[in-house]
Motif scaffolding. Structure first.
Motif, PDB file in Angstrom:
ATOM      1  N   VAL A 115       0.104  -4.401  -1.720  1.00 28.03           N
ATOM      2  CA  VAL A 115       0.107  -2.936  -1.547  1.00 28.03           C
ATOM      3  C   VAL A 115      -0.894  -2.262  -2.488  1.00 28.03           C
ATOM      4  O   VAL A 115      -1.578  -1.310  -2.096  1.00 28.03           O
ATOM      5  N   ALA A 116      -0.999  -2.760  -3.720  1.00 32.74           N
ATOM      6  CA  ALA A 116      -1.957  -2.161  -4.667  1.00 32.74           C
ATOM      7  C   ALA A 116      -3.388  -2.317  -4.134  1.00 32.74           C
ATOM      8  O   ALA A 116      -4.216  -1.403  -4.229  1.00 32.74           O
ATOM      9  N   ASP A 117      -3.669  -3.476  -3.520  1.00 36.85           N
ATOM     10  CA  ASP A 117      -5.011  -3.709  -2.982  1.00 36.85           C
ATOM     11  C   ASP A 117      -5.281  -2.809  -1.767  1.00 36.85           C
ATOM     12  O   ASP A 117      -6.399  -2.338  -1.571  1.00 36.85           O
ATOM     13  N   ILE A 118      -4.244  -2.579  -0.959  1.00 30.98           N
ATOM     14  CA  ILE A 118      -4.385  -1.657   0.182  1.00 30.98           C
ATOM     15  C   ILE A 118      -4.796  -0.268  -0.318  1.00 30.98           C
ATOM     16  O   ILE A 118      -5.737   0.346   0.201  1.00 30.98           O
ATOM     17  N   LYS A 165       4.845  -4.972   6.947  1.00 32.47           N
ATOM     18  CA  LYS A 165       4.722  -4.297   5.645  1.00 32.47           C
ATOM     19  C   LYS A 165       3.280  -3.851   5.400  1.00 32.47           C
ATOM     20  O   LYS A 165       3.026  -2.709   5.019  1.00 32.47           O
ATOM     21  N   GLY A 166       2.330  -4.754   5.655  1.00 34.49           N
ATOM     22  CA  GLY A 166       0.926  -4.414   5.442  1.00 34.49           C
ATOM     23  C   GLY A 166       0.499  -3.262   6.336  1.00 34.49           C
ATOM     24  O   GLY A 166      -0.200  -2.347   5.915  1.00 34.49           O
ATOM     25  N   MET A 167       0.948  -3.319   7.607  1.00 36.02           N
ATOM     26  CA  MET A 167       0.586  -2.239   8.543  1.00 36.02           C
ATOM     27  C   MET A 167       1.162  -0.906   8.072  1.00 36.02           C
ATOM     28  O   MET A 167       0.496   0.129   8.125  1.00 36.02           O
ATOM     29  N   PHE A 168       2.417  -0.924   7.599  1.00 35.73           N
ATOM     30  CA  PHE A 168       3.017   0.334   7.140  1.00 35.73           C
ATOM     31  C   PHE A 168       2.239   0.909   5.961  1.00 35.73           C
ATOM     32  O   PHE A 168       1.855   2.079   5.971  1.00 35.73           O
ATOM     33  N   PHE A 169       2.008   0.089   4.926  1.00 42.79           N
ATOM     34  CA  PHE A 169       1.395   0.654   3.722  1.00 42.79           C
ATOM     35  C   PHE A 169      -0.069   1.028   3.929  1.00 42.79           C
ATOM     36  O   PHE A 169      -0.557   1.975   3.316  1.00 42.79           O
TER      37      PHE A 169
END
Ligand SMILES: NC(=O)c1ccc[n+]([C@@H]2O[C@H](COP(=O)([O-])OP(=O)(O)OC[C@H]3O[C@@H](n4cnc5c(N)ncnc54)[C@H](OP(=O)(O)O)[C@@H]3O)[C@@H](O)[C@H]2O)c1
Length: 255
Positions: free
Chosen positions: A72-75, A121-125
């Motif tokens: 998430v931090a990288d996103i 999760k990746g798509m949401f964040f």
């Protein structure tokens, strides 16, 4: 705006995740032909640069951005960088995702985490980070890659099917919450698309015959089939659609 302009994407900016290969790279090439400025995201730096270089060689505009969607931090770092470099983001195509055919009795916890962390999760964040930018710049359009597997059971794909069903419901809630910010959120559900990821299975005549038996239109999905629906959902022609899920399945789920 004239009616023809409603179908124009010229000069719009679009992030595509999972654009280093497969559907993301193929759709990016076709969006470039429509005059879209592309910001392409994935982990593989060299592959992304190759996709961008091929687009630029044909006169298109594309910039690579590395990101690990399981972090998430990288996103947040990636989306901040795109906004800082490029300004307004008009469209997000949340394409990155994965499947892994394993019988349900053999699935491990690590398989669950791997697929759910990327597909949901990746798509949401990533959506949340981009929606904050869109909300601050007057709105935008988000298109989520789901699958026919969100509504049809595919044997051996329990986690994949569950994650894509989650994408459909997440799409509806985000559409509802963000409508007031002028952000539309829709999902697409292709049947099998011929890509490096599916080539091995689709090249197996028995598997291919089994797949085609389920598709009344008698063929798998082409890159143009996917890109055509993405282009519609990205264009002003679809301004009244939000929270929708468009199947591109050649009729698989009619019956
Ligand atoms: N192919 C089909 O038949 C089909 C049908 C319906 C729906 N879909 C959906 O369409 C999407 C694309 O499928 P595809 O077949 O094109 O897959 P693919 O060829 O395996 O490509 C997946 C893309 O996602 C990226 N990716 C994977 N893990 C990542 C991570 N942790 N962080 C950032 N990027 C990551 C990969 O790049 P890096 O490895 O460089 O990070 C790659 O660019 C998926 O959501 C899939 O579920 C596919």
């Amino acid at each position: 705006m004239g009616f023809e302009e409603k179908f124009s994407l010229r000069g719009k900016s679009m992030i595509i995740t999972g654009a280093s290969k497969g559907i993301g790279a193929g759709v990016a090439g076709l969006m470039a032909e429509l005059g879209v400025r592309l910001y392409l995201a994935a982990r593989g730096k060299d592959a992304l640069e190759g996709v961008c270089a091929a687009i630029r060689e044909k006169g298109g505009e594309a910039c690579p951005y590395t990101v690990d969607l399981r972090n998430v931090a990288d996103i947040r770092r990636c989306v901040d960088k795109i906004a800082r470099d490029q300004g307004k983001i008009d469209i997000l195509f949340n394409n990155a995702g994965m499947g892994k055919p394993i019988p349900a009795l053999d699935l491990e916890e690590s398989d669950w985490d791997e697929m759910m962390d990327l597909n949901l999760k990746g798509m949401f964040f990533f959506s949340q980070a981009v929606a904050k930018k869109m909300a601050a710049t007057g709105g935008g359009k988000i298109i989520n890659m789901s699958s026919q597997a969100s509504v049809a059971a595919i044997s051996g794909e329990t986690i994949y099917c569950a994650s894509k069903a989650g994408v459909n419901q997440m799409t509806k809630v985000l559409a509802y919450e963000w409508a007031g910010k002028k952000i539309t959120v829709n999902a697409i559900g292709p049947t099998f698309v011929y890509t490096p990821g599916t080539a091995e299975r689709l090249d197996d005549p028995a598997f291919r015959a089994e797949v085609l038996k389920n598709i009344p239109l008698g063929r798998v999905c082409s890159m143009e089939d996917v890109a055509g629906t993405v282009a519609f959902l990205a264009s002003p022609a679809s301004d009244m659609l939000t929270g929708d899920f468009i199947l591109i399945d050649g009729g698989w789920t009619i019956t």
